[in-house]
Design a protein around this motif. Structure first.
Motif, PDB file in Angstrom:
ATOM      1  N   UNK A 186      37.370 -16.260 -13.427  1.00  0.00           N
ATOM      2  CA  UNK A 186      37.863 -17.554 -12.934  1.00  0.00           C
ATOM      3  C   UNK A 186      36.868 -18.699 -13.156  1.00  0.00           C
ATOM      4  N   UNK A 187      35.586 -18.416 -13.185  1.00  0.00           N
ATOM      5  CA  UNK A 187      34.601 -19.489 -13.329  1.00  0.00           C
ATOM      6  C   UNK A 187      34.356 -19.922 -14.761  1.00  0.00           C
ATOM      7  N   UNK A 188      34.950 -19.251 -15.731  1.00  0.00           N
ATOM      8  CA  UNK A 188      34.725 -19.568 -17.147  1.00  0.00           C
ATOM      9  C   UNK A 188      35.389 -20.881 -17.546  1.00  0.00           C
ATOM     10  N   UNK A 189      34.766 -21.598 -18.503  1.00  0.00           N
ATOM     11  CA  UNK A 189      35.398 -22.793 -19.070  1.00  0.00           C
ATOM     12  C   UNK A 189      36.380 -22.421 -20.166  1.00  0.00           C
ATOM     13  N   UNK A 190      36.207 -21.244 -20.748  1.00  0.00           N
ATOM     14  CA  UNK A 190      37.122 -20.731 -21.772  1.00  0.00           C
ATOM     15  C   UNK A 190      36.973 -19.221 -21.825  1.00  0.00           C
ATOM     16  N   UNK A 191      37.989 -18.562 -22.388  1.00  0.00           N
ATOM     17  CA  UNK A 191      37.951 -17.105 -22.542  1.00  0.00           C
ATOM     18  C   UNK A 191      38.501 -16.740 -23.912  1.00  0.00           C
ATOM     19  N   UNK A 192      38.240 -15.530 -24.322  1.00  0.00           N
ATOM     20  CA  UNK A 192      38.818 -14.989 -25.549  1.00  0.00           C
ATOM     21  C   UNK A 192      39.769 -13.860 -25.175  1.00  0.00           C
ATOM     22  N   UNK A 193      40.553 -13.431 -26.127  1.00  0.00           N
ATOM     23  CA  UNK A 193      41.438 -12.295 -25.876  1.00  0.00           C
ATOM     24  C   UNK A 193      40.637 -11.031 -25.576  1.00  0.00           C
ATOM     25  N   UNK A 194      39.443 -10.921 -26.173  1.00  0.00           N
ATOM     26  CA  UNK A 194      38.581  -9.763 -25.880  1.00  0.00           C
ATOM     27  C   UNK A 194      38.117  -9.794 -24.428  1.00  0.00           C
ATOM     28  N   UNK A 195      37.831 -11.006 -23.909  1.00  0.00           N
ATOM     29  CA  UNK A 195      37.434 -11.121 -22.506  1.00  0.00           C
ATOM     30  C   UNK A 195      38.549 -10.641 -21.578  1.00  0.00           C
ATOM     31  N   UNK A 196      39.789 -10.910 -21.968  1.00  0.00           N
ATOM     32  CA  UNK A 196      40.934 -10.592 -21.124  1.00  0.00           C
ATOM     33  C   UNK A 196      41.373  -9.130 -21.239  1.00  0.00           C
ATOM     34  N   UNK A 197      41.012  -8.476 -22.318  1.00  0.00           N
ATOM     35  CA  UNK A 197      41.556  -7.154 -22.638  1.00  0.00           C
ATOM     36  C   UNK A 197      41.353  -6.094 -21.558  1.00  0.00           C
ATOM     37  N   UNK A 220      48.578 -10.074 -26.190  1.00  0.00           N
ATOM     38  CA  UNK A 220      47.316  -9.418 -26.542  1.00  0.00           C
ATOM     39  C   UNK A 220      47.580  -8.263 -27.496  1.00  0.00           C
ATOM     40  N   UNK A 221      46.637  -7.971 -28.399  1.00  0.00           N
ATOM     41  CA  UNK A 221      46.853  -6.919 -29.409  1.00  0.00           C
ATOM     42  C   UNK A 221      47.253  -5.572 -28.821  1.00  0.00           C
ATOM     43  N   UNK A 222      46.470  -5.067 -27.853  1.00  0.00           N
ATOM     44  CA  UNK A 222      46.770  -3.736 -27.289  1.00  0.00           C
ATOM     45  C   UNK A 222      46.412  -3.708 -25.812  1.00  0.00           C
TER      46      UNK A 222
END
Length: 308
Positions: A186-197, A220-222
């Motif tokens: 929640x504190x990030x200014x941005x995320x990647x799909x890898x961060x969310x995986x 997301x890929x998988x």
């Protein structure tokens, strides 16, 4: 199979017994039972399980009820549209769209603008892309709210052209992840799909297997864990109380539900989202639809979103 029989079945599904359903329908219980038996014999299926303890719907019967309710809804709309006895002073507003909060805000503003003596029926349907395109194509709704992206633009424009529909853009945004304000990211200014995986992914269930009809701009890929939701309230509740996330337009509103969520832009996203409304190309919008579109633009102006 008749509409009368369908109404009987739907009424039975709303009641706890055949006796109660028969009373609500103002018919004798044997007449109701016979009508259901005749329908079962005609279709070759069992709709109701009957025992000394009462009645229960079979799995096939429950599926039949859903279709019957949809048919009755369309039959009522058909009658309302073409009946010579209809109230000429009555107004209607029929809207279909994706699960966008600014659309609900526009519907609310439209309602608040009505006079106490206004005679109007409002149908606001949230659903899948294929369902809302079909709603507009069949004039079940005057307006549909969808999005276009680099991924689905060619496909969707082909669908709109084939059905003689036109797209009117509202805004273009950068896709974001919707997270709980208590989420580890929640504190990030941005995320990647890898961060969310590592986290559960929640999305709206679609009526078609084609990813080009999906309500989300991408998947997301998988995803290791995936949850399908049918409405925005359920999705927001799950996101608010878990580490699940959804990928959406990034549009937000100042209300109690969204105040407990955060939107974080997703890095390395090639595709932006252009959200807009569709209508039949040669259809002249009703006065009610025109007023709603004014509220829609105002809701967009007041919404928060990450511009692409």
């Amino acid at each position: 199979m008749t509409l009368r029989q369908l109404r009987y079945i739907v009424e039975v599904s709303n009641c706890t017994s055949l006796t109660q359903a028969a009373n609500n329908l103002y018919i004798a219980q044997p007449s109701l039972s016979n009508a259901i038996h005749e329908l079962e014999d005609e279709l070759g299926i069992t709709i109701l399980n009957r025992s000394r303890k009462g009645i229960t719907f079979t799995p096939e019967g429950m599926d039949f009820v859903l279709y019957a309710a949809h048919v009755l809804d369309q039959a009522d709309e058909l009658y309302e549209r073409f009946s010579k006895n209809k109230n000429t002073d009555s107004q209607t507003l029929n809207i279909s769209g994706h699960h966008y909060i600014f659309v609900a805000e526009a519907v609310g503003a439209f309602i608040n603008g009505l006079a106490p003596d206004d005679n109007i029926k409002i149908h606001y349907r949230e659903g899948s892309t294929s369902a809302l395109v079909n709603d507009v194509c069949t004039q079940r709704s005057e307006i549909g709210i969808i999005f276009l992206s680099e991924v689905n633009r060619g496909f969707m424009m082909k669908i709109l052209k084939e059905n003689i529909m036109e797209f009117h853009p509202l805004f273009t945004s950068h896709p974001c992840a919707y997270l709980s304000s208590h989420h580890p990211l929640a504190g990030r200014k941005s995320v990647t799909l890898d961060d969310l995986s590592p986290y559960p992914y929640i999305c709206y269930e679609q009526e078609t297997d084609s990813p080009r009809y999906a309500e989300e701009v991408l998947s997301p890929p998988s995803p290791g864990q995936i949850i399908y939701a049918h409405n925005s309230l359920s999705m927001m509740h799950i996101i608010k109380n878990t580490n699940a996330y959804n990928i959406g337009s990034g549009s937000n509103a100042d209300n109690d539900v969204y105040n407990e969520l955060c939107m974080i832009p997703i890095l390395n996203m090639v595709s932006s989202m252009t959200i807009g409304w569709i209508k039949l190309k040669n259809h002249e919008l009703s006065d009610e639809a025109k007023i709603f579109i004014e509220h829609l633009h105002h809701a967009v102006d007041n919404a928060t979103y990450i511009k692409a």
